[in-house]
Design an enzyme around this catalytic site. Structure first.
Site, PDB file in Angstrom:
ATOM      1  N   ARG A  74       7.411 -13.172  -6.185  1.00 19.27           N
ATOM      2  CA  ARG A  74       7.904 -13.777  -4.671  1.00 19.27           C
ATOM      3  C   ARG A  74       6.666 -14.584  -3.826  1.00 19.27           C
ATOM      4  NH1 ARG A  74       9.237  -9.082   0.254  1.00 19.27           N
ATOM      5  NH2 ARG A  74       8.847 -11.161   2.095  1.00 19.27           N
ATOM      6  N   PHE A  76      13.901  -9.974  -3.013  1.00 17.45           N
ATOM      7  CA  PHE A  76      12.711  -9.733  -2.692  1.00 17.45           C
ATOM      8  C   PHE A  76      12.226  -7.331  -2.414  1.00 17.45           C
ATOM      9  CE2 PHE A  76      11.558 -14.041  -4.510  1.00 17.45           C
ATOM     10  CZ  PHE A  76      11.076 -13.611  -5.777  1.00 17.45           C
ATOM     11  N   GLU A  77      12.939  -8.091  -1.384  1.00 18.17           N
ATOM     12  CA  GLU A  77      13.141  -6.529  -0.016  1.00 18.17           C
ATOM     13  C   GLU A  77      14.137  -5.943  -0.991  1.00 18.17           C
ATOM     14  OE1 GLU A  77      10.986  -5.507   1.102  1.00 18.17           O
ATOM     15  OE2 GLU A  77      10.150  -7.647   1.699  1.00 18.17           O
ATOM     16  N   GLY A  78      15.312  -5.828  -1.512  1.00 22.15           N
ATOM     17  CA  GLY A  78      16.364  -5.244  -2.048  1.00 22.15           C
ATOM     18  C   GLY A  78      17.146  -4.209  -0.774  1.00 22.15           C
ATOM     19  N   VAL A 112      14.263 -13.896   0.519  1.00 21.93           N
ATOM     20  CA  VAL A 112      13.664 -12.206   1.217  1.00 21.93           C
ATOM     21  C   VAL A 112      15.000 -11.067   1.035  1.00 21.93           C
ATOM     22  CG1 VAL A 112      13.284 -10.777   3.351  1.00 21.93           C
ATOM     23  CG2 VAL A 112      12.632 -13.327   3.591  1.00 21.93           C
TER      24      VAL A 112
END
Length: 281
Positions: free
Chosen positions: A260, A133-135, A130
């Site tokens: 993702r 992918f969220e950064g 997570v």
């Protein structure tokens, strides 16, 4: 604090009802389960006294993850109940007392929400996925489709993300803490949508929690993925078929979402002996 004395007789009673606690907020929702993704059953006004039948862990509200089940049969966040403590003052809710989930009109969805059964938290492999992918955003900033986010994908609920209790700019450490606060909301609503006959290990649970965190509880609730799992189909096949379809944002295919979904499928299909739903090991 308006806290009434609790008699020894009341504490020894079979029902273990605890009364005399006042609502500390205006128009406070009492929900069908211990999280803000659950349906609002009724509202309480500031100063209303409530009687608690039991308490359970749920979505953190302003840093407090405790929820009380009232004699109205619904759950209110401990943050809004003046119990005078952040620890239990009533019995812990059992599996039969922990809510039926956000199931307005969901036929055949038995749910398994609350209590200490399923894993509200996710494993380290899920957290790392997570985060990747969220950064990381140290201060509120628009995401690719213009929604204000901060930390690792926290969607701002108020102007300037005023609901966040950590100081801005966030560090990677406080952003991780915020993510750990956020994720149980999505695992709780996921648990409310799945039948207890669906057995998932921690990698499978984490992959689905990542998906719900990304697409939202409402979309997950009405998804073919959830209905197929509840119908008893093979979980690996269901997820391999269904997850890749969730690749749109703002009506457009996003390469980041394609990657993702592939990562979530890979995590889901990675064997593990640790069970996460319906019982946490």
């Amino acid at each position: 604090m308006k806290v009434a004395a609790i008699s020894a007789i009341a504490l020894a009673s079979l029902s273990q009802l605890v009364s005399g606690y006042a609502i500390n907020g205006d128009n406070v929702n009492c929900r069908s389960g211990p999280g803000t993704s659950f349906d609002a059953v009724r509202k309480y006004s500031r100063g209303d006294d409530v009687t608690l039948s039991c308490q359970t862990e749920g979505e953190a509200v302003r840093g407090d993850s405790l929820w009380g089940k009232t004699t109205d049969g619904c759950y209110v966040a401990d943050y809004y109940v003046q119990t005078g403590t952040s620890s239990y003052v009533a019995d812990k809710c059992g599996a039969s007392d922990s809510g039926s989930g956000n199931n307005g009109g969901d036929s055949g969805n038995t749910g398994n929400t609350g209590g200490s059964g399923f894993c509200k938290n996710v494993n380290s492999a899920t957290l790392e996925m997570v985060k990747d992918f969220e950064g990381f955003e140290s201060s509120p900033a628009p995401d690719p489709i213009g929604l204000p986010t901060v930390g690792y994908g926290h969607l701002c609920e108020t102007k300037g993300c005023g609901e966040v209790t950590y100081s801005f700019p966030l560090t990677e450490s406080t952003a991780l803490s915020l993510l750990k606060d956020d994720l149980p909301k999505y695992s709780i609503c996921l648990a409310g949508y799945l039948k207890s006959s669906v057995a998932l290990n921690d990698n499978q649970w984490g992959a689905l929690t990542s998906w719900v965190f990304n697409v939202g509880c409402g979309n997950a609730k009405s998804s073919t993925l959830v209905s197929r799992l509840n119908a008893g189909e093979d979980p690996n096949k269901v997820v391999s078929d269904e997850l890749p379809q969730w690749r749109l944002a703002g009506g457009k295919v996003f390469s980041g979402l394609v990657r993702r979904r592939a990562a979530e499928v890979k995590l889901f299909t990675t064997p593990s002996s640790s069970q996460a739903f319906p019982n946490c090991q």
